[in-house]
Design an enzyme around this catalytic site. Structure first.
Site, PDB file in Angstrom:
ATOM      1  CG  HIS A 145       8.625  -8.458 -15.851  1.00  0.00           C
ATOM      2  ND1 HIS A 145       9.504  -8.291 -14.815  1.00  0.00           N
ATOM      3  CD2 HIS A 145       8.535  -9.804 -16.036  1.00  0.00           C
ATOM      4  CE1 HIS A 145       9.896  -9.464 -14.365  1.00  0.00           C
ATOM      5  NE2 HIS A 145       9.318 -10.391 -15.086  1.00  0.00           N
ATOM      6  CG  HIS A 225       3.888 -16.428 -11.826  1.00  0.00           C
ATOM      7  ND1 HIS A 225       4.768 -17.327 -11.281  1.00  0.00           N
ATOM      8  CD2 HIS A 225       4.650 -15.547 -12.517  1.00  0.00           C
ATOM      9  CE1 HIS A 225       5.998 -17.000 -11.626  1.00  0.00           C
ATOM     10  NE2 HIS A 225       5.965 -15.933 -12.389  1.00  0.00           N
TER      11      HIS A 225
HETATM   12 FE1  FEO Z   1       9.419 -12.591 -15.089  1.00  0.00          FE
HETATM   13 FE2  FEO Z   1       7.607 -14.982 -13.678  1.00  0.00          FE
HETATM   14  O1  FEO Z   1       9.144 -14.267 -14.384  1.00  0.00           O
END
Ligand code: FEO
Length: 455
Positions: A145, A225
């Site tokens: 993103h 993540h």
């Molecule tokens: Fe856009 Fe998990 O950093």
């Protein structure tokens, strides 16, 4: 301790069970998160991404238990927001000459964050890096993103390292998608998409189709993540394609704020009217001042329509509704309908102002703003129920008219390929994109008109 996930790859990230908010306080992370980093050991050794800065020393210490740091030949940084690049300074203190593979924009971001003249190697889509029996192929994924984002595909073990894409803020020791509660996992994946990626949906669709067209064997999708998608990784890809396509379910969300319960009474009565008109539609009421803002945005993302209500205060709407409207505007939800309501004592400005804000955010307004004076009595409550019923009917009645209006609004929408800004003629007095002057530029990132793509 690292965890081996394939013949050549070991997970060496950090699970953050305590994380409760992200991006400052912009995003709630009630189930924690993880910062996934992966160590690839072949004839050459590569590290994919690092972890958030507060865990930098722990990360480097654990990594050095796993491998002599000087044996790391390459560092690959798929995306350089601080949750992934934050441990770089600590790591680079130990191995300052190790090359860092990243996009050109990634280098600029690392330099901007850490002000170090490290050994950067810029890569672009299609570039490869042989590790021996396996190799890495880089795929730029700008605006998924951030502008620097890229994915890295590892042949041999057939893993796509997708960084934030397909990720979730979800702490788990289990690592894999099939080892956790599926409702919790999918809620967090959807919340992540709705709150972080929805704005960039057109980029998501394009990039996923581009990768699918490569016909790469895919055994795992390993994001930065949450869980690794090992069991049927295509399932999250299918979800993303659906979420990126103006996603909606048969749901209506009513978001309101209230001072003395009058607007709450209106919200409940409108909800009852909706249920009476269509018992199949799922209606959910959420108090903007009490419910989690990111849960509210996730519900809006799922809904086909929203009603937003606020009492009029100081000739405007409440603080909680104001903040939420700003977030709604930023996320650029597509294909959703809306109306506004609220109680008032004298001026009664809020519903009209909310309605205008929703229209500005791209919602199709299907009913006039509705207001009720002071505390709603039985007659006013009945009128709110009737408003709810008529709102349901307006959703169907206006569907075709709405489409016609969009088509006639000057040749349609155009999207900026760099920052995702959407030029919508409906928001510019019907001025078609084609009729803008040639020297017109993206109001956000100043990219020239000629670079815009039809949506
Ligand atoms: Fe856009 Fe998990 O950093």
């Amino acid at each position: 301790m690292g965890k081996k996930i394939s013949e050549h790859v070991t997970w060496v990230g950090k699970v953050d069970w305590e994380l409760k908010s992200f991006h400052g306080n912009e995003l709630s992370t009630k189930r924690g998160s993880s910062y996934n980093s992966y160590l690839i050991r072949d004839k050459k050794t590569a590290l994919i991404d690092t972890v958030w800065q507060p865990y930098d020393a722990e990360f480097v210490a654990r990594l050095s238990e796993e491998i002599n740091l000087h044996d790391i030949d390459y560092i690959v940084m798929n995306h350089n927001e601080i949750d992934h690049s934050g441990a770089l300074p600590e790591l680079m203190r130990e191995i300052p000459d190790t090359p860092i593979y990243c996009t050109k924009k990634g280098e600029a971001i690392i330099r901007g964050h850490y002000h170090k003249d490290w050994n950067f190697v810029n890569v672009k889509t299609g570039d490869t890096l042989s590790l021996g029996d396996t190799s890495l192929t880089f795929v730029e994924a700008p605006m998924l993103h951030w502008p620097d984002t890229m994915f890295t595909y590892m042949s041999g073990d057939n893993i796509l390292f997708s960084n934030d894409g397909f990720g979730q803020h979800f702490a788990t020791e289990s690592l894999y998608n099939d080892a956790v509660n599926q409702d919790e996992l999918y809620y967090e994946a959807e919340k992540y998409y709705a709150n972080i990626l929805n704005l960039y949906s057109s980029f998501a669709t394009k990039k996923i189709n581009e990768i699918l067209a490569m016909n790469l064997p895919l055994d795992m999708i390993a994001p930065s993540h949450g869980v690794i998608w090992k069991n049927n990784p295509a399932q999250i890809v299918k979800k993303y394609l659906a979420w990126a396509d103006a996603y909606q379910e048969n749901r209506i969300t009513i978001v309101y704020d209230t001072m003395w319960n009058s607007t709450r009474t209106m919200a409940e009565s409108i909800g009852a009217g909706i249920e009476k008109a269509d018992s199949d539609v799922k209606v959910k009421l959420m108090n903007a001042a009490k419910d989690d803002k990111n849960d509210i945005l996730t519900e809006i993302f799922r809904s086909k329509a929203v009603l937003v209500g606020s009492p009029t205060i100081n000739y405007g709407f409440s603080y909680a509704i104001g903040g939420l409207l700003e977030m709604i505007k930023g996320l650029k939800f597509k294909g959703k309908k809306a109306a506004a309501f609220g109680s008032y004592g004298w001026s009664g400005d809020a519903p009209k102002q909310i309605s205008d804000k929703l229209a500005e955010a791209g919602f199709e307004i299907v009913a006039e703003p509705y207001k009720a004076l002071w505390v709603p009595d039985e007659k006013a409550i009945e009128a709110c129920r009737a408003y709810g019923e008529s709102f349901v009917k307006a959703l169907d009645n206006d569907a075709e008219e709405g489409k016609d209006a969009m088509v006639s609004a000057g040749g349609g929408k155009y999207v900026c390929p760099v920052c995702g800004y959407v030029y919508d003629p409906a928001e510019h007095d019907g001025v078609a994109f084609e009729d803008l002057p040639d020297d017109w530029k993206c109001p956000i990132c100043k990219v020239s008109k000629s670079k815009f793509e039809k949506q």
